[in-house]
Scaffold this motif. Structure first.
Motif, PDB file in Angstrom:
ATOM      1  N   TYR A  70       0.852  -1.184   0.000  1.00  0.00           N
ATOM      2  CA  TYR A  70       0.000   0.000   0.000  1.00  0.00           C
ATOM      3  C   TYR A  70       0.887   1.233   0.000  1.00  0.00           C
ATOM      4  O   TYR A  70       1.784   1.375   0.832  1.00  0.00           O
ATOM      5  N   ARG A  71       0.625   2.121  -0.953  1.00  0.00           N
ATOM      6  CA  ARG A  71       1.385   3.368  -1.049  1.00  0.00           C
ATOM      7  C   ARG A  71       0.447   4.525  -0.712  1.00  0.00           C
ATOM      8  O   ARG A  71      -0.455   4.861  -1.478  1.00  0.00           O
ATOM      9  N   TYR A  72       0.659   5.108   0.437  1.00  0.00           N
ATOM     10  CA  TYR A  72      -0.258   6.109   0.982  1.00  0.00           C
ATOM     11  C   TYR A  72      -0.508   7.299   0.050  1.00  0.00           C
ATOM     12  O   TYR A  72      -1.662   7.702  -0.108  1.00  0.00           O
ATOM     13  N   PRO A  73       0.521   7.907  -0.564  1.00  0.00           N
ATOM     14  CA  PRO A  73       0.238   9.095  -1.395  1.00  0.00           C
ATOM     15  C   PRO A  73      -0.775   8.839  -2.513  1.00  0.00           C
ATOM     16  O   PRO A  73      -1.555   9.732  -2.848  1.00  0.00           O
ATOM     17  N   VAL A  74      -0.786   7.640  -3.099  1.00  0.00           N
ATOM     18  CA  VAL A  74      -1.741   7.349  -4.184  1.00  0.00           C
ATOM     19  C   VAL A  74      -2.923   6.519  -3.689  1.00  0.00           C
ATOM     20  O   VAL A  74      -3.806   6.176  -4.469  1.00  0.00           O
ATOM     21  N   LYS A  75      -2.913   6.160  -2.402  1.00  0.00           N
ATOM     22  CA  LYS A  75      -4.015   5.413  -1.771  1.00  0.00           C
ATOM     23  C   LYS A  75      -4.353   4.133  -2.525  1.00  0.00           C
ATOM     24  O   LYS A  75      -5.509   3.807  -2.746  1.00  0.00           O
ATOM     25  N   GLN A  76      -3.305   3.376  -2.913  1.00  0.00           N
ATOM     26  CA  GLN A  76      -3.485   2.135  -3.656  1.00  0.00           C
ATOM     27  C   GLN A  76      -2.458   1.096  -3.227  1.00  0.00           C
ATOM     28  O   GLN A  76      -1.348   1.445  -2.823  1.00  0.00           O
ATOM     29  N   VAL A  77      -2.837  -0.174  -3.367  1.00  0.00           N
ATOM     30  CA  VAL A  77      -1.877  -1.252  -3.266  1.00  0.00           C
ATOM     31  C   VAL A  77      -1.211  -1.372  -4.628  1.00  0.00           C
ATOM     32  O   VAL A  77      -1.900  -1.507  -5.649  1.00  0.00           O
ATOM     33  N   MET A  78       0.105  -1.291  -4.651  1.00  0.00           N
ATOM     34  CA  MET A  78       0.860  -1.271  -5.900  1.00  0.00           C
ATOM     35  C   MET A  78       1.668  -2.556  -6.047  1.00  0.00           C
ATOM     36  O   MET A  78       2.148  -3.116  -5.067  1.00  0.00           O
ATOM     37  N   VAL A  79       1.827  -3.000  -7.297  1.00  0.00           N
ATOM     38  CA  VAL A  79       2.703  -4.123  -7.639  1.00  0.00           C
ATOM     39  C   VAL A  79       4.058  -3.527  -7.992  1.00  0.00           C
ATOM     40  O   VAL A  79       4.147  -2.622  -8.831  1.00  0.00           O
ATOM     41  N   GLU A  80       5.129  -4.051  -7.344  1.00  0.00           N
ATOM     42  CA  GLU A  80       6.454  -3.463  -7.513  1.00  0.00           C
ATOM     43  C   GLU A  80       7.545  -4.521  -7.444  1.00  0.00           C
ATOM     44  O   GLU A  80       7.371  -5.552  -6.794  1.00  0.00           O
ATOM     45  N   PHE A  81       8.679  -4.215  -8.073  1.00  0.00           N
ATOM     46  CA  PHE A  81       9.899  -4.956  -7.774  1.00  0.00           C
ATOM     47  C   PHE A  81      10.358  -4.514  -6.378  1.00  0.00           C
ATOM     48  O   PHE A  81      10.111  -3.372  -5.973  1.00  0.00           O
ATOM     49  N   PRO A  82      11.036  -5.371  -5.623  1.00  0.00           N
ATOM     50  CA  PRO A  82      11.568  -4.955  -4.321  1.00  0.00           C
ATOM     51  C   PRO A  82      12.471  -3.729  -4.480  1.00  0.00           C
ATOM     52  O   PRO A  82      13.238  -3.633  -5.445  1.00  0.00           O
ATOM     53  N   ALA A  83      12.379  -2.826  -3.519  1.00  0.00           N
ATOM     54  CA  ALA A  83      13.154  -1.585  -3.594  1.00  0.00           C
ATOM     55  C   ALA A  83      13.251  -0.975  -2.207  1.00  0.00           C
ATOM     56  O   ALA A  83      12.486  -1.326  -1.310  1.00  0.00           O
ATOM     57  N   GLY A  84      14.175  -0.051  -2.060  1.00  0.00           N
ATOM     58  CA  GLY A  84      14.289   0.657  -0.796  1.00  0.00           C
ATOM     59  C   GLY A  84      15.309   1.771  -0.888  1.00  0.00           C
ATOM     60  O   GLY A  84      16.151   1.799  -1.778  1.00  0.00           O
ATOM     61  N   LYS A  85      15.213   2.687   0.068  1.00  0.00           N
ATOM     62  CA  LYS A  85      16.081   3.868   0.035  1.00  0.00           C
ATOM     63  C   LYS A  85      17.448   3.582   0.634  1.00  0.00           C
ATOM     64  O   LYS A  85      17.611   2.709   1.483  1.00  0.00           O
ATOM     65  N   HIS A  92      25.381   1.338  -2.813  1.00  0.00           N
ATOM     66  CA  HIS A  92      24.103   0.914  -3.377  1.00  0.00           C
ATOM     67  C   HIS A  92      24.005  -0.587  -3.603  1.00  0.00           C
ATOM     68  O   HIS A  92      22.906  -1.148  -3.559  1.00  0.00           O
ATOM     69  N   TRP A  93      25.112  -1.290  -3.801  1.00  0.00           N
ATOM     70  CA  TRP A  93      25.042  -2.749  -3.897  1.00  0.00           C
ATOM     71  C   TRP A  93      24.710  -3.344  -2.524  1.00  0.00           C
ATOM     72  O   TRP A  93      23.882  -4.246  -2.395  1.00  0.00           O
ATOM     73  N   ALA A  94      25.354  -2.820  -1.468  1.00  0.00           N
ATOM     74  CA  ALA A  94      25.039  -3.277  -0.107  1.00  0.00           C
ATOM     75  C   ALA A  94      23.575  -3.000   0.220  1.00  0.00           C
ATOM     76  O   ALA A  94      22.899  -3.830   0.846  1.00  0.00           O
ATOM     77  N   CYS A  95      23.078  -1.863  -0.212  1.00  0.00           N
ATOM     78  CA  CYS A  95      21.668  -1.524   0.007  1.00  0.00           C
ATOM     79  C   CYS A  95      20.758  -2.516  -0.714  1.00  0.00           C
ATOM     80  O   CYS A  95      19.756  -2.967  -0.160  1.00  0.00           O
ATOM     81  N   ALA A  96      21.099  -2.872  -1.950  1.00  0.00           N
ATOM     82  CA  ALA A  96      20.290  -3.827  -2.710  1.00  0.00           C
ATOM     83  C   ALA A  96      20.238  -5.177  -1.998  1.00  0.00           C
ATOM     84  O   ALA A  96      19.161  -5.788  -1.875  1.00  0.00           O
ATOM     85  N   GLN A  97      21.384  -5.643  -1.514  1.00  0.00           N
ATOM     86  CA  GLN A  97      21.414  -6.912  -0.785  1.00  0.00           C
ATOM     87  C   GLN A  97      20.575  -6.839   0.493  1.00  0.00           C
ATOM     88  O   GLN A  97      19.805  -7.755   0.809  1.00  0.00           O
ATOM     89  N   ARG A  98      20.721  -5.745   1.214  1.00  0.00           N
ATOM     90  CA  ARG A  98      19.974  -5.553   2.462  1.00  0.00           C
ATOM     91  C   ARG A  98      18.475  -5.501   2.208  1.00  0.00           C
ATOM     92  O   ARG A  98      17.688  -6.176   2.882  1.00  0.00           O
TER      93      ARG A  98
END
Length: 195
Positions: A70-85, A92-98
């Motif tokens: 669920y993504r609050y700004p668009v008020k919808q459940v979204m289909v996504e590839f895994p991701a994170g900040k 960024h490779w360590a972030c991807a693994q984490r």
């Protein structure tokens, strides 16, 4: 026409004033006054974003690890590839693994960096590094407190159909799907490295 002329001076805007609008836990917003190439001034509001990663995790059977969140700004459940900040000063490779481990429970034996995308260039500095992962082994998810998402598998054909039908509209995932199609066709090769 060449993609990049010898100079971009006729396009560049120069900062005249810089005003902070909001400093939140995650985002930092500003309003700048800029001098246009014509000499006139204009206002630009934008958000500073720390950057992120997205992982195209490929199972041995060719299916892809996906998420529903669920993504609050668009008020919808979204289909996504895994991701994170990205955390401050995080590779960024360590972030991807984490992020892959935290959100899905998967670890990958091999990784390949594909490139970068800028999802909202009109109002944000956000960039997302695109990573491919394969040789997956399942473990336990380690979701952040307050993070709720479903993990599931999907085929490339399912993702394409959902994109066509408007069920998959997330910009980063659509860009990831473009990379995936071109990689699978052999048009965009990747350089894999083992963990």
């Amino acid at each position: 026409m060449t993609l990049k002329p010898s100079t971009d001076d006729h396009l560049i805007e120069y900062t005249v004033d810089h005003v902070e609008l909001l400093k939140g836990h995650f985002l930092h917003a500003f309003r700048d006054t800029v001098r246009l190439p014509s000499g006139d001034t204009a206002s630009r509001e934008f958000v500073i974003h720390p950057g992120a990663v997205m992982i195209i995790a490929m199972r041995d059977d060719g299916r892809l690890v996906m998420e529903r969140q669920y993504r609050y700004p668009v008020k919808q459940v979204m289909v996504e590839f895994p991701a994170g900040k990205l955390d401050p000063n995080e590779d960024h490779w360590a972030c991807a693994q984490r992020e892959l481990l935290e959100e899905t429970g998967y670890r990958a034996a091999e990784w390949a960096y594909a490139g970068v995308l800028h999802p909202v260039i009109s109002y944000s500095t956000e960039f997302i590094n695109i990573w491919f992962a394969r040789g997956l082994t399942q473990g336990e998810r380690q979701l952040d407190q307050g993070e709720f998402l479903d993990v599931f598998d999907a085929s490339v054909d399912e993702l394409l159909a959902w994109s066509r039908d408007g069920q998959l509209t997330d910009a980063k995932t659509l860009t990831g799907l473009l990379w995936l199609q071109n990689h699978l066709s052999g048009a965009w090769p990747l350089e894999w490295k083992r963990v």
